[in-house]
Design an enzyme around this catalytic site. Structure first.
Site, PDB file in Angstrom:
ATOM      1  N   ARG A  27      42.165  43.055  43.215  1.00  0.00           N
ATOM      2  CA  ARG A  27      41.810  44.241  44.008  1.00  0.00           C
ATOM      3  C   ARG A  27      42.133  43.972  45.471  1.00  0.00           C
ATOM      4  O   ARG A  27      42.079  42.837  45.940  1.00  0.00           O
ATOM      5  CB  ARG A  27      40.315  44.556  43.860  1.00  0.00           C
ATOM      6  CG  ARG A  27      39.826  45.677  44.785  1.00  0.00           C
ATOM      7  CD  ARG A  27      38.378  46.020  44.585  1.00  0.00           C
ATOM      8  NE  ARG A  27      37.895  46.883  45.669  1.00  0.00           N
ATOM      9  CZ  ARG A  27      36.699  47.448  45.705  1.00  0.00           C
ATOM     10  NH1 ARG A  27      35.844  47.260  44.714  1.00  0.00           N
ATOM     11  NH2 ARG A  27      36.343  48.204  46.721  1.00  0.00           N
ATOM     12  N   HIS A  28      42.458  45.041  46.207  1.00  0.00           N
ATOM     13  CA  HIS A  28      42.571  44.953  47.662  1.00  0.00           C
ATOM     14  C   HIS A  28      41.150  44.893  48.230  1.00  0.00           C
ATOM     15  O   HIS A  28      40.491  45.923  48.392  1.00  0.00           O
ATOM     16  CB  HIS A  28      43.287  46.183  48.230  1.00  0.00           C
ATOM     17  CG  HIS A  28      44.708  46.316  47.821  1.00  0.00           C
ATOM     18  ND1 HIS A  28      45.683  45.433  48.208  1.00  0.00           N
ATOM     19  CD2 HIS A  28      45.336  47.247  47.059  1.00  0.00           C
ATOM     20  CE1 HIS A  28      46.860  45.810  47.709  1.00  0.00           C
ATOM     21  NE2 HIS A  28      46.662  46.902  47.002  1.00  0.00           N
ATOM     22  N   VAL A  29      40.678  43.702  48.543  1.00  0.00           N
ATOM     23  CA  VAL A  29      39.319  43.558  49.072  1.00  0.00           C
ATOM     24  C   VAL A  29      39.247  42.277  49.889  1.00  0.00           C
ATOM     25  O   VAL A  29      39.891  41.272  49.561  1.00  0.00           O
ATOM     26  CB  VAL A  29      38.280  43.532  47.920  1.00  0.00           C
ATOM     27  CG1 VAL A  29      38.479  42.318  47.019  1.00  0.00           C
ATOM     28  CG2 VAL A  29      36.865  43.597  48.458  1.00  0.00           C
ATOM     29  N   THR A  55      38.269  47.964  51.468  1.00  0.00           N
ATOM     30  CA  THR A  55      38.321  46.503  51.504  1.00  0.00           C
ATOM     31  C   THR A  55      37.033  45.895  52.046  1.00  0.00           C
ATOM     32  O   THR A  55      36.752  44.727  51.790  1.00  0.00           O
ATOM     33  CB  THR A  55      39.487  46.026  52.382  1.00  0.00           C
ATOM     34  OG1 THR A  55      39.321  46.578  53.706  1.00  0.00           O
ATOM     35  CG2 THR A  55      40.821  46.475  51.807  1.00  0.00           C
ATOM     36  N   ARG A  92      44.329  40.756  46.638  1.00  0.00           N
ATOM     37  CA  ARG A  92      45.676  40.952  47.150  1.00  0.00           C
ATOM     38  C   ARG A  92      45.728  41.675  48.491  1.00  0.00           C
ATOM     39  O   ARG A  92      45.055  42.673  48.711  1.00  0.00           O
ATOM     40  CB  ARG A  92      46.528  41.682  46.116  1.00  0.00           C
ATOM     41  CG  ARG A  92      45.938  42.946  45.559  1.00  0.00           C
ATOM     42  CD  ARG A  92      46.658  43.298  44.263  1.00  0.00           C
ATOM     43  NE  ARG A  92      46.181  44.547  43.705  1.00  0.00           N
ATOM     44  CZ  ARG A  92      46.915  45.637  43.556  1.00  0.00           C
ATOM     45  NH1 ARG A  92      48.169  45.638  43.928  1.00  0.00           N
ATOM     46  NH2 ARG A  92      46.412  46.728  43.028  1.00  0.00           N
TER      47      ARG A  92
END
Length: 403
Positions: free
Chosen positions: A161-163, A136, A103
């Site tokens: 996950r923010h990645v 990230t 995301r």
């Protein structure tokens, strides 16, 4: 007369031998030339075959589309903007058992995550939502460790996950199906700018909890000053934010330019089942429900319910306002690659809706090259992401009807 005849005969006997010798020399040279060209052609063919095989192997190991994604695209058909009649559809839509939602920050992903928590309990799939929000970019070893951990989650699963994009096939790990949502780049930037300073409606002191080290001169910095005076927060590379999530972990993915833009586009085409736009969030949820029914069946009913709206009303960013025309023009120029990517994603999303049979309602972009005559933050009020509070989920679970 005989002498002359004999002389004539002798001359005539000598000429064919000379011609034959010359022909023999010419034939030998021609044969050598043919051999030379044959060897050269053979070498060229072998080199072309090697490059084809190597390219095919490289594609499979470095970004080849997952089989399940190819199956789903076959289900959707090969229609284009001009031809909406694809191949006959199979009766059963393939079921991806591994889905990753990497995301993008401040693109409504918190809305989707809370919905997923409800849906995971309802449909009995494993939802793993990372609590790491500020890392990230990963080292090579961190990438491998994370991908191995993801692949060990009991299936079916959805990992979020923010990645930045992870290339599983590069490390010979089975590639999952990716999904994501992005937003008008300037709107995303403004939402992040004010959220970092003033938080949301969950509490007046929320911003102080999030950024306790931020000094007042930074917290109350006028956004026009930030943009026009080229503060780091309002200039590149920090405003080059969305593209790296799709470009990947390569260092060049963080440098604003055509290379990162094109690589991000290709990764979307090769690895993402769906990338939606937040401005059409209900259509995004409908598309997810159609494409991933085992995960998202009934999501629109939940999203539109009054009980769920109560949760969403707590997360709108406060004190958000529009910068000046001059500042927006400067910001738009700095984010030109972001807008090219955003327009590409929006076109792909509309094409996907057309394949599914969902009619698109024309959406006026928030900011366009002939923009800024009438400015407003047109993005609706979806939930903001970050900080998934347990209280939100408890409130939502209180009305969830279990099957």
């Amino acid at each position: 007369m005989m002498k002359n005849f004999s002389g004539s005969t002798h001359h005539s006997n000598k000429t064919p031998n000379h011609i034959r010798e010359r022909h023999k020399r010419n034939h030998g040279a021609f044969s050598a030339l043919l051999v030379r060209f044959s060897l050269r052609g053979y070498g060229f063919c072998m080199a072309a075959l090697f490059l084809f095989c190597f390219g095919s192997l490289f594609y499979q190991l470095n970004g080849g589309a997952p089989k399940i994604l190819l199956d789903i695209r076959q289900y959707l058909g090969e229609s284009t903007y001009l031809d909406d009649h694809g191949h006959p559809l199979p009766r059963v839509l393939p079921f991806p058992s591994q889905v990753v939602y990497n995301r993008v920050g401040k693109c409504g992903s918190r809305t989707v995550v809370i919905l997923l928590r409800l849906l995971a309990e309802k449909h009995q799939f494993n939802l793993v939502s990372s609590d790491i929000h500020n890392k990230t970019r990963l080292t090579k070893h961190e990438q491998v460790d994370l991908m191995k951990n993801i692949s060990k989650i009991p299936q079916p699963f959805l990992y979020t996950r923010h990645v930045h994009f992870l290339n599983f096939t590069r490390f010979r790990i089975e590639e999952p199906v990716y999904i994501n949502i992005i937003r008008d780049p300037i709107n995303r930037f403004l939402s992040n700018y004010f959220f970092r300073r003033f938080g949301d409606w969950r509490g007046e002191q929320n911003h102080l909890i999030r950024t306790p080290g931020m000094k007042d001169d930074e917290r109350y910095l006028d956004i026009n000053v930030c943009i026009l005076e080229n503060y780091p927060e309002c200039s590149n590379p920090r405003v080059f934010y969305i593209i790296p999530y799709f470009c990947g972990q390569h260092p060049q993915c963080r440098e604003p330019g055509v290379w990162a833009l094109e690589r991000a586009k290709q990764n979307v085409l090769d690895n993402y089942l769906l990338v939606g736009v937040l401005e059409e969030l209900e259509d995004v949820l409908l598309m997810l429900e159609r494409l991933l029914p085992h995960y998202f069946s009934g999501v629109l009913d939940i999203y539109k319910s009054p009980e769920y709206k109560k949760v969403g009303n707590l997360t709108g960013t406060v004190r958000k306002h529009t910068p000046s025309l001059e500042a927006l023009q400067v910001l738009y120029h700095r984010m030109r690659y972001e807008y090219e990517f955003y327009n590409f994603i929006r076109d792909q999303f509309h094409l996907m809706k057309k394949k599914i049979g969902l009619k698109s309602i024309p959406q006026v972009p928030a900011y366009s090259p002939a923009f800024l005559h009438e400015l407003s933050l047109r993005t609706p009020k979806p939930l903001e992401e970050d900080e998934e509070l347990d209280s939100d989920v408890e409130d939502a679970n209180s009305w969830l009807v279990h099957p």
